[in-house]
Design a protein around this motif. Structure first.
Motif, PDB file in Angstrom:
ATOM      1  N   ASN A  28       0.501  -0.905  -0.298  1.00  0.00           N
ATOM      2  CA  ASN A  28       0.261   0.090  -0.048  1.00  0.00           C
ATOM      3  C   ASN A  28       0.919   1.477   0.504  1.00  0.00           C
ATOM      4  O   ASN A  28       0.138   2.338  -0.397  1.00  0.00           O
ATOM      5  N   GLY A  29       2.200   0.639   0.382  1.00  0.00           N
ATOM      6  CA  GLY A  29       2.726   2.316   0.734  1.00  0.00           C
ATOM      7  C   GLY A  29       3.537   2.560  -1.040  1.00  0.00           C
ATOM      8  O   GLY A  29       3.258   3.840  -1.170  1.00  0.00           O
ATOM      9  N   LEU A  30       3.782   1.594  -1.916  1.00  0.00           N
ATOM     10  CA  LEU A  30       3.823   1.816  -2.814  1.00  0.00           C
ATOM     11  C   LEU A  30       2.954   1.945  -3.603  1.00  0.00           C
ATOM     12  O   LEU A  30       3.109   3.309  -4.509  1.00  0.00           O
ATOM     13  N   LEU A  31       1.768   1.485  -3.403  1.00  0.00           N
ATOM     14  CA  LEU A  31       0.436   2.686  -3.940  1.00  0.00           C
ATOM     15  C   LEU A  31      -0.072   3.577  -3.705  1.00  0.00           C
ATOM     16  O   LEU A  31      -0.310   5.081  -4.360  1.00  0.00           O
ATOM     17  N   ARG A  32       0.534   3.840  -2.678  1.00  0.00           N
ATOM     18  CA  ARG A  32       0.123   5.781  -2.088  1.00  0.00           C
ATOM     19  C   ARG A  32       0.768   6.874  -2.893  1.00  0.00           C
ATOM     20  O   ARG A  32       0.977   7.313  -3.217  1.00  0.00           O
ATOM     21  N   THR A  33       1.953   6.096  -2.807  1.00  0.00           N
ATOM     22  CA  THR A  33       3.704   6.896  -3.400  1.00  0.00           C
ATOM     23  C   THR A  33       3.074   7.239  -5.352  1.00  0.00           C
ATOM     24  O   THR A  33       3.595   8.050  -5.144  1.00  0.00           O
ATOM     25  N   GLY A  34       3.056   5.802  -5.895  1.00  0.00           N
ATOM     26  CA  GLY A  34       2.489   6.599  -7.781  1.00  0.00           C
ATOM     27  C   GLY A  34       1.185   7.017  -7.419  1.00  0.00           C
ATOM     28  O   GLY A  34       1.169   7.784  -8.007  1.00  0.00           O
ATOM     29  N   THR A  35       0.502   7.106  -6.218  1.00  0.00           N
ATOM     30  CA  THR A  35      -0.710   8.090  -6.244  1.00  0.00           C
ATOM     31  C   THR A  35      -0.426   9.888  -6.078  1.00  0.00           C
ATOM     32  O   THR A  35      -1.048  10.729  -6.649  1.00  0.00           O
ATOM     33  N   PHE A 176       5.871   9.079 -14.951  1.00  0.00           N
ATOM     34  CA  PHE A 176       5.274   8.312 -15.367  1.00  0.00           C
ATOM     35  C   PHE A 176       4.969   6.687 -14.942  1.00  0.00           C
ATOM     36  O   PHE A 176       4.148   6.123 -14.596  1.00  0.00           O
ATOM     37  N   ALA A 177       6.903   6.199 -16.287  1.00  0.00           N
ATOM     38  CA  ALA A 177       6.545   4.915 -15.618  1.00  0.00           C
ATOM     39  C   ALA A 177       7.579   4.301 -14.345  1.00  0.00           C
ATOM     40  O   ALA A 177       7.071   3.128 -14.004  1.00  0.00           O
ATOM     41  N   VAL A 178       7.709   5.186 -13.269  1.00  0.00           N
ATOM     42  CA  VAL A 178       8.121   4.812 -12.367  1.00  0.00           C
ATOM     43  C   VAL A 178       6.688   4.911 -11.348  1.00  0.00           C
ATOM     44  O   VAL A 178       6.722   3.940 -10.485  1.00  0.00           O
ATOM     45  N   ALA A 179       5.705   5.767 -11.689  1.00  0.00           N
ATOM     46  CA  ALA A 179       4.453   5.537 -10.987  1.00  0.00           C
ATOM     47  C   ALA A 179       4.018   4.996 -11.121  1.00  0.00           C
ATOM     48  O   ALA A 179       3.169   3.660 -10.141  1.00  0.00           O
ATOM     49  N   PHE A 180       3.750   4.188 -12.863  1.00  0.00           N
ATOM     50  CA  PHE A 180       2.868   2.625 -13.236  1.00  0.00           C
ATOM     51  C   PHE A 180       3.704   1.533 -12.216  1.00  0.00           C
ATOM     52  O   PHE A 180       3.296   0.670 -11.356  1.00  0.00           O
ATOM     53  N   GLY A 181       5.386   1.844 -12.170  1.00  0.00           N
ATOM     54  CA  GLY A 181       6.463   0.567 -11.512  1.00  0.00           C
ATOM     55  C   GLY A 181       6.099   0.351  -9.790  1.00  0.00           C
ATOM     56  O   GLY A 181       5.609  -0.616  -9.360  1.00  0.00           O
ATOM     57  N   CYS A 182       5.795   1.932  -8.974  1.00  0.00           N
ATOM     58  CA  CYS A 182       5.236   1.271  -7.908  1.00  0.00           C
ATOM     59  C   CYS A 182       3.398   0.286  -7.862  1.00  0.00           C
ATOM     60  O   CYS A 182       3.816   0.028  -7.489  1.00  0.00           O
ATOM     61  N   GLY A 183       2.765   0.954  -8.804  1.00  0.00           N
ATOM     62  CA  GLY A 183       2.174   0.067  -8.968  1.00  0.00           C
ATOM     63  C   GLY A 183       2.215  -1.328  -9.293  1.00  0.00           C
ATOM     64  O   GLY A 183       1.081  -2.124  -9.253  1.00  0.00           O
ATOM     65  N   LEU A 184       2.838  -1.285  -9.986  1.00  0.00           N
ATOM     66  CA  LEU A 184       2.765  -3.087 -10.235  1.00  0.00           C
ATOM     67  C   LEU A 184       3.692  -3.996  -9.544  1.00  0.00           C
ATOM     68  O   LEU A 184       3.340  -5.196  -8.830  1.00  0.00           O
ATOM     69  N   VAL A 185       4.315  -3.798  -8.651  1.00  0.00           N
ATOM     70  CA  VAL A 185       5.121  -4.085  -7.593  1.00  0.00           C
ATOM     71  C   VAL A 185       4.313  -4.365  -6.439  1.00  0.00           C
ATOM     72  O   VAL A 185       4.122  -5.208  -5.762  1.00  0.00           O
ATOM     73  N   ASN A 186       3.074  -2.671  -6.525  1.00  0.00           N
ATOM     74  CA  ASN A 186       1.923  -2.858  -5.412  1.00  0.00           C
ATOM     75  C   ASN A 186       1.428  -4.728  -5.635  1.00  0.00           C
ATOM     76  O   ASN A 186       1.059  -5.132  -4.868  1.00  0.00           O
ATOM     77  N   VAL A 187       1.072  -5.262  -7.132  1.00  0.00           N
ATOM     78  CA  VAL A 187      -0.117  -5.940  -7.242  1.00  0.00           C
ATOM     79  C   VAL A 187       0.871  -7.463  -7.567  1.00  0.00           C
ATOM     80  O   VAL A 187       0.239  -7.612  -6.429  1.00  0.00           O
TER      81      VAL A 187
END
Length: 412
Positions: A28-35, A176-187
């Motif tokens: 969730n920390g990764l997802l919120r960082t991407g958010t 944007f790619a780094v934000a997407f990377g945060c979301g992917l690792v979150n999954v």
């Protein structure tokens, strides 16, 4: 006294930081960082593409509206379909929408991606918080929710800075790619949580009281009112306290920077730095105080600090007072929000925790949406500065409402 010490020791041995809980925090920390990165990037990107400020504002509106509209459904899905399934679906939708930003999207597609991301955020957020409250020992609920909220504070401090630094150094696509990377690792981090989620779902179903089945049996009780399908019948009380309390946040987010500038105070962003730091400290300590002394000894001082922080913003003669007001506000919010969230969850019971969490967060979202419009209308009549006094009065009213519910044993 010996019995009290023994009870405290027993509670202390109930672990919060189990492997599933730590994994949930990391994901969730990764997802919120991407958010937080996208909150900073998307409006700027829209403006740089030649869109108007109104369209740039719509990127946030579409995101928030989708999230708020799905809150009631997300709570029911979490309770009826299980925490894990809803969490994974929400995470995947969120990640997919994040990946779309890497492409050169037209404005209409960008708005659609933001709405899809709002849907994913709502599903994931409700499921994550509900699963977390299943994993946290009940006698340490406020403490555990406080720990979980620290990641949000860190993301709020780190995410926008990282996004803007990457934009300046590498351009939008890499940011944007780094934000997407945060979301992917979150999954990917969600996958090992399946076994823990299945266990808590089985325990929740087994513990569901029979009276709830009777309550929804149309042959015996009649069809339940529509509002009970949207709002939990018990969690609405702590949620209503939070609704009043969050008007202060709406006022600060909307008017504080302009008000401070009008009083000759530059760099008002330091208010949020001070509040973010004390918010993290308060989240780490308030739960322990609540466990030792009781809810009222955390919530009442927390609300009082919020009131002082808002009055400090109204008075602020210089930057130092504004930063002190921010520090007080952070301390108060860090004490009040996890405590009220824990009350909403515990008063509803295990079998309705999804709906309880959706009720609580829906109250927070609606308060900020209504507060921004309502306080804006008030500002047009009495001036921007006095808006903070109105918000402080509403915050103080939240304490009176809480004490009334408590006196009537409605928040046991």
């Amino acid at each position: 006294m010996a019995d009290t010490r023994k009870a405290m020791a027993d509670v202390g041995r109930e672990r919060i930081f189990t492997f599933p809980f730590v994994l949930l925090m990391a994901a969730n920390g990764l997802l919120r960082t991407g958010t937080q990165m996208l909150i900073a990037l998307v409006p700027l990107y829209t403006l740089d593409q030649g869109a108007s400020p109104a369209v740039a504002g719509l990127t946030t509106t579409f995101y928030m509206m989708a999230a708020v509209m799905l809150r009631p459904l997300s709570g029911s899905l979490v309770d009826n379909r299980g925490r894990y399934a809803v969490m994974v679906v929400g995470s995947v939708l969120y990640c997919a929408a994040s990946g779309l930003y890497v492409l050169a999207l037209p404005v209409w597609a960008l708005l659609a991606a933001r709405a899809l991301q709002g849907v994913g955020f709502s599903l994931n957020g409700t499921a994550v918080m509900t699963l977390a409250t299943d994993l946290i020992p009940e006698r340490r609920m406020s403490e555990g929710i406080g720990y979980l909220g620290v990641e949000q504070t860190v993301a709020q401090l780190l995410g926008p800075w990282l996004a803007l630094e990457l934009r300046s150094a590498c351009g939008y696509r890499w940011a944007f790619a780094v934000a997407f990377g945060c979301g992917l690792v979150n999954v990917l981090l969600r996958i090992p949580l399946r076994s823990a989620a299945v266990r808590v779902d089985a325990r929740r179903v087994a513990a569901a009281p029979r009276r709830d089945v009777q309550d929804v049996d149309p042959a015996k009780r009649g069809a339940p009112p529509l509002w009970t399908r949207i709002v939990d019948r018990d969690a609405w009380r702590p949620a209503s306290v939070m609704f009043l309390l969050m008007f202060g946040t709406a006022g600060i987010n909307t008017f504080m920077a302009a008000y401070a500038l009008g009083r000759g105070i530059g760099n008002s962003g330091l208010f949020f730095v001070a509040s973010g730091l004390t918010l993290a400290v308060s989240r780490l300590t308030a739960g322990r105080i609540e466990r030792r002394w009781g809810t009222v000894w955390v919530l009442a001082p927390g609300i009082a600090l919020l009131v002082l922080g808002q009055v400090g913003v109204w008075w602020c003669p210089n930057l130092w007072v504004l930063m002190l007001a921010g520090a007080l506000y952070g301390l108060g919010m860090g004490a009040a929000q996890p405590t009220l969230n824990a009350l909403a969850v515990l008063v509803a019971g295990r079998e309705r925790r999804g709906r309880a969490n959706s009720t609580f967060f829906m109250a927070m979202d609606l308060s900020q949406a209504v507060g921004a419009v309502g306080l804006g209308a008030v500002a047009g009549v009495i001036g921007t500065g006095r808006v903070f006094l109105v918000a402080a009065a509403l915050t103080a009213t939240s304490l009176a409402v809480y004490l009334t519910f408590r006196a009537r044993s409605r928040l046991a």
